[in-house]
Design a protein around this motif. Sequence first.
Motif, mmCIF file in Angstrom:
data_model
loop_
_atom_site.group_PDB
_atom_site.id
_atom_site.type_symbol
_atom_site.label_atom_id
_atom_site.label_comp_id
_atom_site.label_asym_id
_atom_site.label_seq_id
_atom_site.Cartn_x
_atom_site.Cartn_y
_atom_site.Cartn_z
ATOM 1 N N ARG A 1 24.152 51.780 -40.791
ATOM 2 C CA ARG A 1 23.791 52.984 -40.039
ATOM 3 C C ARG A 1 22.364 53.425 -40.389
ATOM 4 O O ARG A 1 21.581 53.792 -39.507
ATOM 5 N N ASP A 2 22.006 53.371 -41.666
ATOM 6 C CA ASP A 2 20.661 53.774 -42.090
ATOM 7 C C ASP A 2 19.597 52.831 -41.538
ATOM 8 O O ASP A 2 18.508 53.270 -41.136
ATOM 9 N N ILE A 3 19.904 51.540 -41.518
ATOM 10 C CA ILE A 3 18.953 50.570 -40.985
ATOM 11 C C ILE A 3 18.749 50.788 -39.486
ATOM 12 O O ILE A 3 17.620 50.793 -38.982
ATOM 13 N N SER A 4 19.850 50.972 -38.764
ATOM 14 C CA SER A 4 19.753 51.227 -37.318
ATOM 15 C C SER A 4 18.919 52.469 -37.047
ATOM 16 O O SER A 4 18.049 52.475 -36.159
ATOM 17 N N ARG A 5 19.183 53.507 -37.814
ATOM 18 C CA ARG A 5 18.441 54.759 -37.619
ATOM 19 C C ARG A 5 16.950 54.548 -37.885
ATOM 20 O O ARG A 5 16.108 55.052 -37.135
ATOM 21 N N ALA A 6 16.608 53.801 -38.926
ATOM 22 C CA ALA A 6 15.201 53.554 -39.247
ATOM 23 C C ALA A 6 14.504 52.794 -38.117
ATOM 24 O O ALA A 6 13.357 53.100 -37.756
ATOM 25 N N VAL A 7 15.199 51.811 -37.545
ATOM 26 C CA VAL A 7 14.618 51.047 -36.439
ATOM 27 C C VAL A 7 14.385 51.943 -35.228
ATOM 28 O O VAL A 7 13.320 51.907 -34.594
ATOM 29 N N PHE A 8 15.361 52.777 -34.900
ATOM 30 C CA PHE A 8 15.207 53.659 -33.749
ATOM 31 C C PHE A 8 14.129 54.714 -33.998
ATOM 32 O O PHE A 8 13.388 55.083 -33.077
ATOM 33 N N ILE A 9 14.037 55.194 -35.221
ATOM 34 C CA ILE A 9 12.978 56.151 -35.551
ATOM 35 C C ILE A 9 11.599 55.516 -35.345
ATOM 36 O O ILE A 9 10.664 56.146 -34.847
ATOM 37 N N TYR A 10 11.477 54.267 -35.718
ATOM 38 C CA TYR A 10 10.210 53.543 -35.540
ATOM 39 C C TYR A 10 9.767 53.591 -34.077
ATOM 40 O O TYR A 10 8.598 53.899 -33.767
ATOM 41 N N TYR A 11 10.692 53.305 -33.154
ATOM 42 C CA TYR A 11 10.316 53.293 -31.731
ATOM 43 C C TYR A 11 10.181 54.718 -31.172
ATOM 44 O O TYR A 11 9.451 54.931 -30.205
ATOM 45 N N ARG A 12 10.842 55.660 -31.793
ATOM 46 C CA ARG A 12 10.725 57.058 -31.370
ATOM 47 C C ARG A 12 9.294 57.575 -31.602
ATOM 48 O O ARG A 12 8.753 58.340 -30.812
ATOM 49 N N TRP A 13 8.690 57.130 -32.694
ATOM 50 C CA TRP A 13 7.367 57.620 -33.086
ATOM 51 C C TRP A 13 6.291 56.539 -32.936
ATOM 52 O O TRP A 13 5.212 56.638 -33.543
ATOM 53 N N LEU B 1 9.255 57.183 -40.586
ATOM 54 C CA LEU B 1 10.267 57.943 -41.320
ATOM 55 C C LEU B 1 9.695 59.269 -41.817
ATOM 56 O O LEU B 1 10.387 60.295 -41.809
ATOM 57 N N ASP B 2 8.439 59.259 -42.252
ATOM 58 C CA ASP B 2 7.785 60.503 -42.670
ATOM 59 C C ASP B 2 7.650 61.472 -41.502
ATOM 60 O O ASP B 2 7.894 62.682 -41.647
ATOM 61 N N LEU B 3 7.262 60.956 -40.347
ATOM 62 C CA LEU B 3 7.136 61.807 -39.162
ATOM 63 C C LEU B 3 8.485 62.404 -38.773
ATOM 64 O O LEU B 3 8.563 63.580 -38.387
ATOM 65 N N GLN B 4 9.539 61.601 -38.893
ATOM 66 C CA GLN B 4 10.870 62.115 -38.559
ATOM 67 C C GLN B 4 11.278 63.234 -39.503
ATOM 68 O O GLN B 4 11.854 64.242 -39.078
ATOM 69 N N ARG B 5 10.968 63.080 -40.788
ATOM 70 C CA ARG B 5 11.297 64.127 -41.763
ATOM 71 C C ARG B 5 10.533 65.411 -41.452
ATOM 72 O O ARG B 5 11.095 66.514 -41.532
ATOM 73 N N LYS B 6 9.282 65.293 -41.059
ATOM 74 C CA LYS B 6 8.494 66.471 -40.677
ATOM 75 C C LYS B 6 9.097 67.146 -39.446
ATOM 76 O O LYS B 6 9.211 68.370 -39.371
ATOM 77 N N ASP C 1 12.226 66.941 -38.342
ATOM 78 C CA ASP C 1 13.531 67.530 -38.652
ATOM 79 C C ASP C 1 13.373 68.850 -39.406
ATOM 80 O O ASP C 1 14.199 69.762 -39.246
ATOM 81 N N THR C 2 12.329 68.956 -40.205
ATOM 82 C CA THR C 2 12.085 70.188 -40.962
ATOM 83 C C THR C 2 11.521 71.290 -40.077
ATOM 84 O O THR C 2 11.929 72.455 -40.175
ATOM 85 N N ASP C 3 10.610 70.911 -39.164
ATOM 86 C CA ASP C 3 9.954 71.908 -38.315
ATOM 87 C C ASP C 3 9.537 71.262 -36.994
ATOM 88 O O ASP C 3 8.400 70.777 -36.861
ATOM 89 N N PRO C 4 10.443 71.241 -35.999
ATOM 90 C CA PRO C 4 10.107 70.618 -34.716
ATOM 91 C C PRO C 4 8.876 71.228 -34.050
ATOM 92 O O PRO C 4 8.155 70.535 -33.324
ATOM 93 N N SER C 5 8.622 72.509 -34.278
ATOM 94 C CA SER C 5 7.489 73.168 -33.638
ATOM 95 C C SER C 5 6.149 72.674 -34.164
ATOM 96 O O SER C 5 5.099 72.966 -33.567
ATOM 97 N N TYR C 6 6.171 71.934 -35.269
ATOM 98 C CA TYR C 6 4.936 71.367 -35.823
ATOM 99 C C TYR C 6 4.279 70.435 -34.803
ATOM 100 O O TYR C 6 3.059 70.286 -34.766
ATOM 101 N N PHE C 7 5.109 69.817 -33.953
ATOM 102 C CA PHE C 7 4.608 68.885 -32.937
ATOM 103 C C PHE C 7 4.479 69.629 -31.609
ATOM 104 O O PHE C 7 5.470 70.090 -31.051
ATOM 105 N N LYS C 8 3.272 69.758 -31.118
ATOM 106 C CA LYS C 8 3.006 70.513 -29.898
ATOM 107 C C LYS C 8 3.575 69.784 -28.677
ATOM 108 O O LYS C 8 3.632 68.556 -28.631
ATOM 109 N N THR C 9 3.958 70.571 -27.690
ATOM 110 C CA THR C 9 4.532 70.003 -26.472
ATOM 111 C C THR C 9 3.567 69.025 -25.814
ATOM 112 O O THR C 9 3.971 67.950 -25.341
#
Length: 376
Positions: free
Chosen positions: A43-55, A73-78, A80-88
């Motif tokens: 599950r963790d590996i799948s999530r990491a792969v999908f996160i890669y293509y997400r960002w 993975l760092d971008l995903q953590r940012k 998840d902590t504060d979605p508003s950090y990324f502008k629309t």
Amino acid sequence: MSDSALLSRATLIIDQVSAEKPADYVLRGVLGADKDLHPSEKRDISRAVFIYYRWLNWLDKSASTQSRVASALDLQRKFDTDPSYFKTETLAARAVPEWVHSEIDLTSDYLRHLQSDSALWIRVQKEFAAALPRSLGNLAPSPSPLVPEARRDTTLRYTGQTDLFKTSEFHQGVFEIQDLASQLVGYAANPKSTETWWDTCAGEGGKTLHLSELMENKGLIWASDRNTGRLATLRKRAGRAQAFNYRAVTWNGGPFLPTKTKFDGILIDAPCSGVGTWQRNPHARWTTTPNDVKELAEIQLQLLNHAAPALKPGGRLVYAVCTLTKSETTKVANAFSAAHPDFIPDPVLGQGPQLHLWPHELNANGMFIAAWKRKA
């Protein structure tokens, strides 16, 4: 699994991915063959792969694959902590390909939802609705008012960590893994136990089984698909679910129909670009093209035109696609209505005759549903 091991495993998979071998296909093959990995590690590996293509569009193309995975993975953590950090504006420019801007009205809520982890939904057989939450746990009903009141206890989100495919309840046919948006298509069809329905593009049978359950295993469903392998999987799933009121046949979508039967209802869950699944399958964002959308829209309208004559007067035609592009949704539905004045647009789930199911509103896949009744 250590961070370095996770990065290494994810990198090995990503390096095998291509347009011809999508990420979800490679993941199934690699992880399915590895008997040493724990389900949580897979599950963790799948999530990491999908996160890669997400960002993907945030990553340094000159860096190694492993470094890019770590950055994703760092971008995903940012996020998840504060979605508003990324502008629309940034999300609109980087989270989806440019061609999508003319096909979908991109909103801040929609874009942010695309960058989050997807929910897991199940459909419980009604007779087990009371017992399953006690035995499986970590289940919650959908808050969506579109789910019929009588089905609130069978349309559930799973929030646990167990591999549901390995549970005894799954193998006994107590529940099916089925996205909420997909379940809403069945509720929109609303078939009766005395009726005969045609699921034209049945695939592996997810919606066929739902129609069967809604019909209390009575009446008759013709389930067709061009792929005999998918129909074979449908038969296995139907056996597990104890669904017997169906007949599986091949149909290539052409003007020659698989039967002369006239139907009380027809469901056309048409092949589509799958844009509505981009949260769950982010690699598809970068392999789907405008030409794909154009060609699929032509196929979708063709399917509607070819299947429509098989509907009885007074019968109900339901069109569904797990995409949100204008070309495959409203344009197809409006073109069919214009060409068939004997088909009257009909409400969908108590709403208008055309319903967009937005991922950020459902916490599920995106879907479009349209419905008509044939003049008596």
